[in-house]
Design a protein around this motif. Structure first.
Motif, PDB file in Angstrom:
ATOM      1  N   ALA A 176     -19.727  32.856 -23.422  1.00 51.89           N
ATOM      2  CA  ALA A 176     -19.380  31.433 -24.482  1.00 51.89           C
ATOM      3  C   ALA A 176     -19.359  30.229 -24.476  1.00 51.89           C
ATOM      4  N   LEU A 177     -18.498  29.941 -23.532  1.00 48.64           N
ATOM      5  CA  LEU A 177     -17.910  28.716 -24.390  1.00 48.64           C
ATOM      6  C   LEU A 177     -18.424  27.971 -22.469  1.00 48.64           C
ATOM      7  N   LEU A 178     -17.941  28.824 -21.929  1.00 46.71           N
ATOM      8  CA  LEU A 178     -17.976  28.498 -20.124  1.00 46.71           C
ATOM      9  C   LEU A 178     -19.471  27.751 -19.384  1.00 46.71           C
ATOM     10  N   SER A 179     -19.964  26.466 -18.893  1.00 44.41           N
ATOM     11  CA  SER A 179     -21.219  26.589 -18.611  1.00 44.41           C
ATOM     12  C   SER A 179     -22.062  27.067 -17.424  1.00 44.41           C
ATOM     13  N   HIS A 180     -22.584  27.481 -17.167  1.00 43.81           N
ATOM     14  CA  HIS A 180     -22.614  28.546 -16.167  1.00 43.81           C
ATOM     15  C   HIS A 180     -24.431  28.193 -15.866  1.00 43.81           C
ATOM     16  N   GLY A 181     -25.228  28.301 -14.192  1.00 43.80           N
ATOM     17  CA  GLY A 181     -26.110  28.607 -14.254  1.00 43.80           C
ATOM     18  C   GLY A 181     -27.080  29.556 -13.170  1.00 43.80           C
ATOM     19  N   THR A 182     -28.125  28.002 -12.206  1.00 41.43           N
ATOM     20  CA  THR A 182     -27.633  28.400 -11.258  1.00 41.43           C
ATOM     21  C   THR A 182     -28.321  27.293 -10.129  1.00 41.43           C
ATOM     22  N   VAL A 183     -28.497  27.432  -8.457  1.00 40.61           N
ATOM     23  CA  VAL A 183     -29.108  26.645  -8.193  1.00 40.61           C
ATOM     24  C   VAL A 183     -30.502  26.658  -7.636  1.00 40.61           C
ATOM     25  N   PRO A 184     -31.110  26.103  -6.552  1.00 40.02           N
ATOM     26  CA  PRO A 184     -32.158  26.782  -5.839  1.00 40.02           C
ATOM     27  C   PRO A 184     -31.805  27.912  -4.744  1.00 40.02           C
ATOM     28  N   ASN A 185     -32.400  28.672  -3.976  1.00 41.18           N
ATOM     29  CA  ASN A 185     -32.075  29.880  -3.341  1.00 41.18           C
ATOM     30  C   ASN A 185     -31.969  29.525  -2.163  1.00 41.18           C
ATOM     31  N   HIS A 186     -31.600  28.678  -1.187  1.00 41.37           N
ATOM     32  CA  HIS A 186     -31.939  28.000  -0.084  1.00 41.37           C
ATOM     33  C   HIS A 186     -30.917  29.454   0.654  1.00 41.37           C
ATOM     34  N   THR A 187     -30.692  30.565   0.297  1.00 39.23           N
ATOM     35  CA  THR A 187     -30.174  31.170   1.318  1.00 39.23           C
ATOM     36  C   THR A 187     -31.325  32.181   1.724  1.00 39.23           C
ATOM     37  N   SER A 188     -30.971  32.854   2.666  1.00 39.46           N
ATOM     38  CA  SER A 188     -31.593  34.157   3.414  1.00 39.46           C
ATOM     39  C   SER A 188     -31.957  35.387   2.871  1.00 39.46           C
ATOM     40  N   CYS A 189     -31.079  35.239   1.195  1.00 40.90           N
ATOM     41  CA  CYS A 189     -30.655  36.751   0.571  1.00 40.90           C
ATOM     42  C   CYS A 189     -31.319  36.882  -0.637  1.00 40.90           C
ATOM     43  N   SER A 190     -31.926  37.266  -1.130  1.00 44.80           N
ATOM     44  CA  SER A 190     -32.662  37.991  -2.740  1.00 44.80           C
ATOM     45  C   SER A 190     -31.283  38.349  -3.532  1.00 44.80           C
ATOM     46  N   ARG A 191     -31.420  37.597  -4.395  1.00 44.12           N
ATOM     47  CA  ARG A 191     -30.196  38.694  -5.804  1.00 44.12           C
ATOM     48  C   ARG A 191     -30.719  39.137  -6.689  1.00 44.12           C
ATOM     49  N   VAL A 192     -30.269  40.241  -6.621  1.00 40.96           N
ATOM     50  CA  VAL A 192     -30.916  40.770  -8.274  1.00 40.96           C
ATOM     51  C   VAL A 192     -29.625  41.186  -8.919  1.00 40.96           C
ATOM     52  N   SER A 193     -29.675  41.266 -10.040  1.00 41.61           N
ATOM     53  CA  SER A 193     -28.373  41.754 -11.007  1.00 41.61           C
ATOM     54  C   SER A 193     -28.669  41.135 -12.520  1.00 41.61           C
ATOM     55  N   PHE A 194     -27.481  42.197 -13.074  1.00 45.84           N
ATOM     56  CA  PHE A 194     -27.738  41.939 -14.088  1.00 45.84           C
ATOM     57  C   PHE A 194     -26.676  41.402 -14.950  1.00 45.84           C
ATOM     58  N   ASP A 195     -26.732  41.676 -16.630  1.00 43.57           N
ATOM     59  CA  ASP A 195     -25.748  40.950 -16.954  1.00 43.57           C
ATOM     60  C   ASP A 195     -25.688  41.231 -18.926  1.00 43.57           C
ATOM     61  N   LEU A 196     -24.532  41.598 -19.236  1.00 43.07           N
ATOM     62  CA  LEU A 196     -24.359  41.901 -20.776  1.00 43.07           C
ATOM     63  C   LEU A 196     -23.173  40.995 -20.909  1.00 43.07           C
ATOM     64  N   ARG A 197     -23.825  41.080 -22.171  1.00 43.25           N
ATOM     65  CA  ARG A 197     -22.288  40.040 -23.928  1.00 43.25           C
ATOM     66  C   ARG A 197     -21.613  41.643 -24.699  1.00 43.25           C
ATOM     67  N   PHE A 198     -20.186  41.055 -24.627  1.00 51.21           N
ATOM     68  CA  PHE A 198     -19.221  42.290 -25.254  1.00 51.21           C
ATOM     69  C   PHE A 198     -18.849  41.916 -26.977  1.00 51.21           C
ATOM     70  N   THR A 199     -18.918  42.601 -28.021  1.00 53.12           N
ATOM     71  CA  THR A 199     -17.478  41.940 -28.337  1.00 53.12           C
ATOM     72  C   THR A 199     -16.643  42.836 -28.387  1.00 53.12           C
ATOM     73  N   PRO A 200     -15.197  42.799 -28.516  1.00 53.60           N
ATOM     74  CA  PRO A 200     -13.820  44.130 -29.242  1.00 53.60           C
ATOM     75  C   PRO A 200     -14.064  44.097 -29.850  1.00 53.60           C
ATOM     76  N   THR A 201     -13.604  45.412 -30.716  1.00 54.40           N
ATOM     77  CA  THR A 201     -14.150  45.645 -31.370  1.00 54.40           C
ATOM     78  C   THR A 201     -12.214  45.554 -32.119  1.00 54.40           C
ATOM     79  N   GLY A 202     -11.690  45.959 -31.900  1.00 56.41           N
ATOM     80  CA  GLY A 202     -10.328  46.857 -31.363  1.00 56.41           C
ATOM     81  C   GLY A 202      -9.169  46.112 -33.155  1.00 56.41           C
ATOM     82  N   PRO A 203      -8.543  46.932 -33.367  1.00 61.02           N
ATOM     83  CA  PRO A 203      -7.377  46.387 -34.442  1.00 61.02           C
ATOM     84  C   PRO A 203      -6.495  44.391 -33.406  1.00 61.02           C
ATOM     85  N   ARG A 204      -6.637  45.015 -32.273  1.00 58.28           N
ATOM     86  CA  ARG A 204      -6.275  43.637 -32.165  1.00 58.28           C
ATOM     87  C   ARG A 204      -6.338  43.455 -30.491  1.00 58.28           C
TER      88      ARG A 204
END
Length: 221
Positions: A176-204
């Motif tokens: 949310a507050l740490l900047s992030h991103g990607t650069v050109p993929n000059h490796t020989s390895c393709s990347r497949v991934s997924f990402d999600l966001r979540f919010t803890p909703t417990g009392p503490r």
């Protein structure tokens, strides 16, 4: 590993508010499902080799979008989502207070070898308006150098480093507050991934919640 660290967790060296969770990739077979049922390939890392461009055209950003759309269209009743929801219930909920709100559909990502950046530098709260959310980034291939996610070392530093992960690791970080991103993929390895966001909703907040969200300083306010 320090005895103060929770089992199967380790901090990411050089980056504040970022932790790796080691999990059993056989028990949560995201890779084999996506290989067989989405792309029909033997290796996700070689996904670029299965793509045939007209007139010898080089692979480009649009090819990444076309392939990730195949993942994004998976129905909610597919085996992928059964694995996904079990992963969250069994490995995430217990470390973040027993209750949380999370994305029903994660964001699918493909970054083919030889293609340009697929994400500009950004903080998620700039888009979502939700600074309380925590990010999970889960690759289905090895990730390193140009094919991985780059995250800034500290809040507002704009000093980025690549996150090296293997299959069976998930990155939890304050996207949310740490900047992030990607650069050109000059490796020989393709990347497949997924990402999600979540919010803890417990009392503490739990120890893991504090480890990720409790490091914000004045530069992150």
């Amino acid at each position: 590993m320090s005895g103060d660290w929770p089992q199967n967790w380790s901090p990411v060296a050089g980056i504040v508010s970022a932790w790796l969770l080691d999990y059993d990739s056989d028990a949560y077979p995201f890779v084999s499902f996506v290989q067989r049922h989405v792309f029909g390939v033997d290796s996700l890392e070689g996904l670029h080799q299965s793509q045939h461009c007209p007139a010898h055209r080089a692979l480009r950003y649009a090819d990444n979008l076309r392939l990730r759309a195949l993942m994004q269209r998976l129905p909610l009743n597919s085996e992928f989502y059964a694995i996904y929801n079990r992963f969250v219930r069994e490995l995430v909920v217990r470390h973040f207070g027993g209750r949380l709100s999370y994305s029903s559909r994660p964001k699918m990502r493909v970054h083919l070898a030889g293609t340009e950046s697929v994400s500009r530098w950004h903080c998620d709260a700039e888009i979502t308006g939700r600074p309380e959310q925590i990010n999970i980034w889960l690759p289905l291939t090895r990730c390193f150098a140009g094919n991985t996610l780059w995250v800034e070392s500290s809040y507002g530093s704009a000093s980025y480093q690549p996150i090296a992960l293997r299959v069976g690791q998930a990155l939890f970080f304050d996207g949310a507050l740490l900047s992030h991103g990607t650069v050109p993929n000059h490796t020989s390895c393709s990347r497949v991934s997924f990402d999600l966001r979540f919010t803890p909703t417990g009392p503490r907040p739990t120890a893991m919640t504090t480890r990720i969200l409790g490091q914000r300083g004045p530069a992150a306010s």
